[in-house]
Write a protein that holds these residues in place. Structure first.
Motif, PDB file in Angstrom:
ATOM      1  N   ASN A  25       0.856  -1.228   0.070  1.00 40.08           N
ATOM      2  CA  ASN A  25       0.061  -0.032   0.107  1.00 40.08           C
ATOM      3  C   ASN A  25       1.039   1.343   0.134  1.00 40.08           C
ATOM      4  O   ASN A  25       1.358   1.873   1.000  1.00 40.08           O
ATOM      5  N   GLU A  26       1.375   1.779  -1.287  1.00 39.35           N
ATOM      6  CA  GLU A  26       2.028   2.842  -1.404  1.00 39.35           C
ATOM      7  C   GLU A  26       1.559   4.037  -0.770  1.00 39.35           C
ATOM      8  O   GLU A  26       2.227   5.026  -0.384  1.00 39.35           O
ATOM      9  N   LYS A  27       0.132   4.283  -0.874  1.00 33.41           N
ATOM     10  CA  LYS A  27      -0.287   5.613  -0.456  1.00 33.41           C
ATOM     11  C   LYS A  27       0.009   5.687   1.161  1.00 33.41           C
ATOM     12  O   LYS A  27       0.120   6.730   1.715  1.00 33.41           O
ATOM     13  N   ASP A  35       8.540   3.993  -6.472  1.00 29.97           N
ATOM     14  CA  ASP A  35       7.299   4.012  -7.168  1.00 29.97           C
ATOM     15  C   ASP A  35       7.190   5.152  -8.099  1.00 29.97           C
ATOM     16  O   ASP A  35       7.066   6.183  -7.633  1.00 29.97           O
ATOM     17  N   PRO A  36       7.021   4.928  -9.520  1.00 30.83           N
ATOM     18  CA  PRO A  36       6.981   6.051 -10.382  1.00 30.83           C
ATOM     19  C   PRO A  36       5.781   6.880 -10.011  1.00 30.83           C
ATOM     20  O   PRO A  36       5.959   8.077 -10.370  1.00 30.83           O
ATOM     21  N   ALA A  37       4.791   6.539  -9.270  1.00 36.10           N
ATOM     22  CA  ALA A  37       3.708   7.603  -9.144  1.00 36.10           C
ATOM     23  C   ALA A  37       4.014   8.420  -8.183  1.00 36.10           C
ATOM     24  O   ALA A  37       3.330   9.432  -8.003  1.00 36.10           O
ATOM     25  N   ASN A  38       5.208   8.379  -7.267  1.00 36.75           N
ATOM     26  CA  ASN A  38       5.314   9.384  -6.422  1.00 36.75           C
ATOM     27  C   ASN A  38       6.414  10.270  -6.854  1.00 36.75           C
ATOM     28  O   ASN A  38       6.860  11.339  -6.109  1.00 36.75           O
ATOM     29  N   LYS A  59       6.677  12.793  -9.079  1.00 40.85           N
ATOM     30  CA  LYS A  59       6.250  14.035  -9.215  1.00 40.85           C
ATOM     31  C   LYS A  59       6.472  14.883  -7.700  1.00 40.85           C
ATOM     32  O   LYS A  59       6.606  15.841  -7.847  1.00 40.85           O
ATOM     33  N   THR A  60       5.675  14.209  -6.812  1.00 37.05           N
ATOM     34  CA  THR A  60       5.616  14.730  -5.602  1.00 37.05           C
ATOM     35  C   THR A  60       7.039  14.916  -4.883  1.00 37.05           C
ATOM     36  O   THR A  60       7.522  15.942  -4.283  1.00 37.05           O
ATOM     37  N   ARG A  64      12.421  17.048 -11.824  1.00 30.02           N
ATOM     38  CA  ARG A  64      11.177  15.870 -12.346  1.00 30.02           C
ATOM     39  C   ARG A  64      11.866  15.450 -13.445  1.00 30.02           C
ATOM     40  O   ARG A  64      11.509  14.190 -13.723  1.00 30.02           O
ATOM     41  N   THR A  75      11.975  11.195 -13.592  1.00 36.91           N
ATOM     42  CA  THR A  75      10.786  10.465 -14.501  1.00 36.91           C
ATOM     43  C   THR A  75      11.554   9.994 -15.721  1.00 36.91           C
ATOM     44  O   THR A  75      10.959   8.788 -16.082  1.00 36.91           O
TER      45      THR A  75
END
Length: 453
Positions: free
Chosen positions: A2-4, A317-320, A322-323, A342, A346
């Protein structure tokens, strides 16, 4: 995984549930989930390290199943020992720590563990110390002004041998990042892309004991240039590489991001080649400390390890990304334009030659400290005359890199298989198409036409 949950910043205001992060009914459930995340990440990192190409990795897992896969991998890697270290808890010997970092993308796991609250979750109060250059990092570690630090991966090896400094045993806990570097050239060389024509060039590198130095030397030598005779290599702090490129003091550099991308952003340079195209999966920086600190503060070190490991998980995790770029771009960390960071993180980036490239593998955060990584570095130190005389490369690799500690960690936990813990923390890999077999390190060294030793 659960990366969130693992990427939720720590805050007492977010305690909606019965735990510190607010996502669990109780603190006990929070700890169980945290341990599962840590264990899952170690297993995932091991699978990725053994099978770097995703189609092969997926085919392997589908063919044998997850349980059989982990049993097979555990036969060659000390996964139980690493997981035990990640889970081990005890009273902290020291809670207030000073951890050094150089303001570059490579430091992402150490940096992000602070705003994400991972240090606090472990009961640690960590003061991140931004440091101007690698020599100062080394000196601050030797003088115990820092408890732990972001290192260039070869630095703990060099310090442990007393190369360029007094001798002090250092340990590499994790690799901070893989890939994430590039050879950047001044725009005036955009029509001179053949390295065989670079005789007389001046290049900047961040430190003698760096992957940047060894990769650049390797690349030049493979194109027939002697890096000590045909070009000039100048040790330059990363932040000063851009000014030197702009002023014409250097023709290019092999350096860390975000400065390769910053040269493109400032329209003074272009990315000639990514370091991953020299050796895909190469280590760059590491997280480590002195052997003395670990002996004096074993529980504190384990807590610090857990925090950094969890942060590496989030950064993987690539989803993170940008943050992460938003967070680390700020003045207290890297102090660089967010878009520059960024693009480098990325892998979707302008190359300075009018093309937008898309390479998600440009940078990564695989923490596995393979012995063979250290062996390759030591071979290059020997190749270029930094190491004099004969030495057993693998012995030193196993002393300095934490993967070495499989037997000790398992014995400490009274596991019967401690004596049978595998020694195979070695893997073969290719650098510019040439295979490196750590079992044949001296043959590899002797195979090079251009070398000092």
């Amino acid at each position: 995984m659960n990366e969130k949950n693992i990427f939720t910043p720590y805050s007492s205001e977010t305690q909606l549930g019965g735990c510190s992060c607010g996502a669990h009914a109780s603190e006990a459930e929070h700890l169980r989930d945290q341990e599962r995340v840590s264990r899952d990440f170690i297993e995932a990192a091991a699978v990725k390290a053994l099978f770097p190409h995703e189609p092969t990795r997926r085919k392997f897992l589908k063919a044998v199943g997850a349980s059989a896969a982990m049993a097979a991998i555990a036969s060659v890697l000390p996964i139980p020992a690493l997981q035990a270290l990640a889970d081990e808890r005890g009273p902290l010997e020291k809670k207030n720590l000073k951890v050094g970092f150089i303001p570059i993308n490579c430091a992402t796991p150490l940096i992000m563990a602070d705003p994400m609250g991972f240090y606090k979750e472990q009961g640690l109060s960590v003061s991140l110390q931004k440091t101007a250059g690698w020599a100062l990092v080394r000196d601050n570690m030797l003088n115990r002004e820092l408890d732990a630090s972001h290192f260039l991966a070869p630095m703990p090896l060099a310090i442990s041998m007393g190369l360029g400094s007094s001798t002090q045993p250092m340990r590499v806990a994790t690799i901070q990042n893989i890939n994430g570097q590039a050879i950047t050239l001044a725009l005036k060389h955009k029509n001179n892309r053949d390295p065989r024509n670079w005789k007389g060039f001046k290049f900047a590198i961040p430190f003698e004991f760096s992957m940047h130095n060894y990769l650049l030397r390797y690349y030049l030598a493979e194109h027939g240039l002697d890096p000590d005779q045909d070009v000039q290599l100048r040790v330059t702090p990363p932040a000063e590489m851009i000014a030197n490129l702009r002023a014409g003091n250097i023709d290019g550099f092999l350096g860390p991001d975000p400065f390769n991308q910053r040269a493109v952003y400032d329209e003074i340079g272009f990315i000639h080649i990514l370091s991953k195209d020299i050796w895909d999966g190469h280590p760059c920086c590491s997280f480590g400390t002195s052997e003395a600190f670990i002996k004096e503060n074993p529980n504190t070190f384990a807590a610090l390890y857990r925090a950094v490991l969890k942060s590496a998980s989030a950064a993987s995790d690539p989803a993170n990304l940008k943050t992460i770029a938003q967070v680390i771009s700020t003045p207290n960390y890297l102090n660089q334009p967010e878009i520059v960071i960024r693009q480098a993180l990325t892998g979707r980036y302008a190359d300075g030659l009018g093309v937008v490239q898309d390479d998600p593998g440009r940078a990564g955060f695989d923490p596995m400290p393979w012995y063979s990584m250290a062996t390759w570095m030591l071979v290059q130190m020997k190749r270029w005359g930094y190491i004099k005389g004969e030495m057993n490369f693998n012995d030193l690799a196993e002393q300095v890199f934490l993967l070495t500690d499989a037997r000790a960690q398992m014995a400490k936990l009274s596991l019967s298989e401690a004596e049978a813990a595998p020694r195979d923390g070695y893997k073969k890999f290719s650098v510019m198409g040439k295979e490196f077999d750590p079992a044949m390190a001296n043959d590899y060294l002797n195979s090079f036409a251009i070398k000092r030793s």
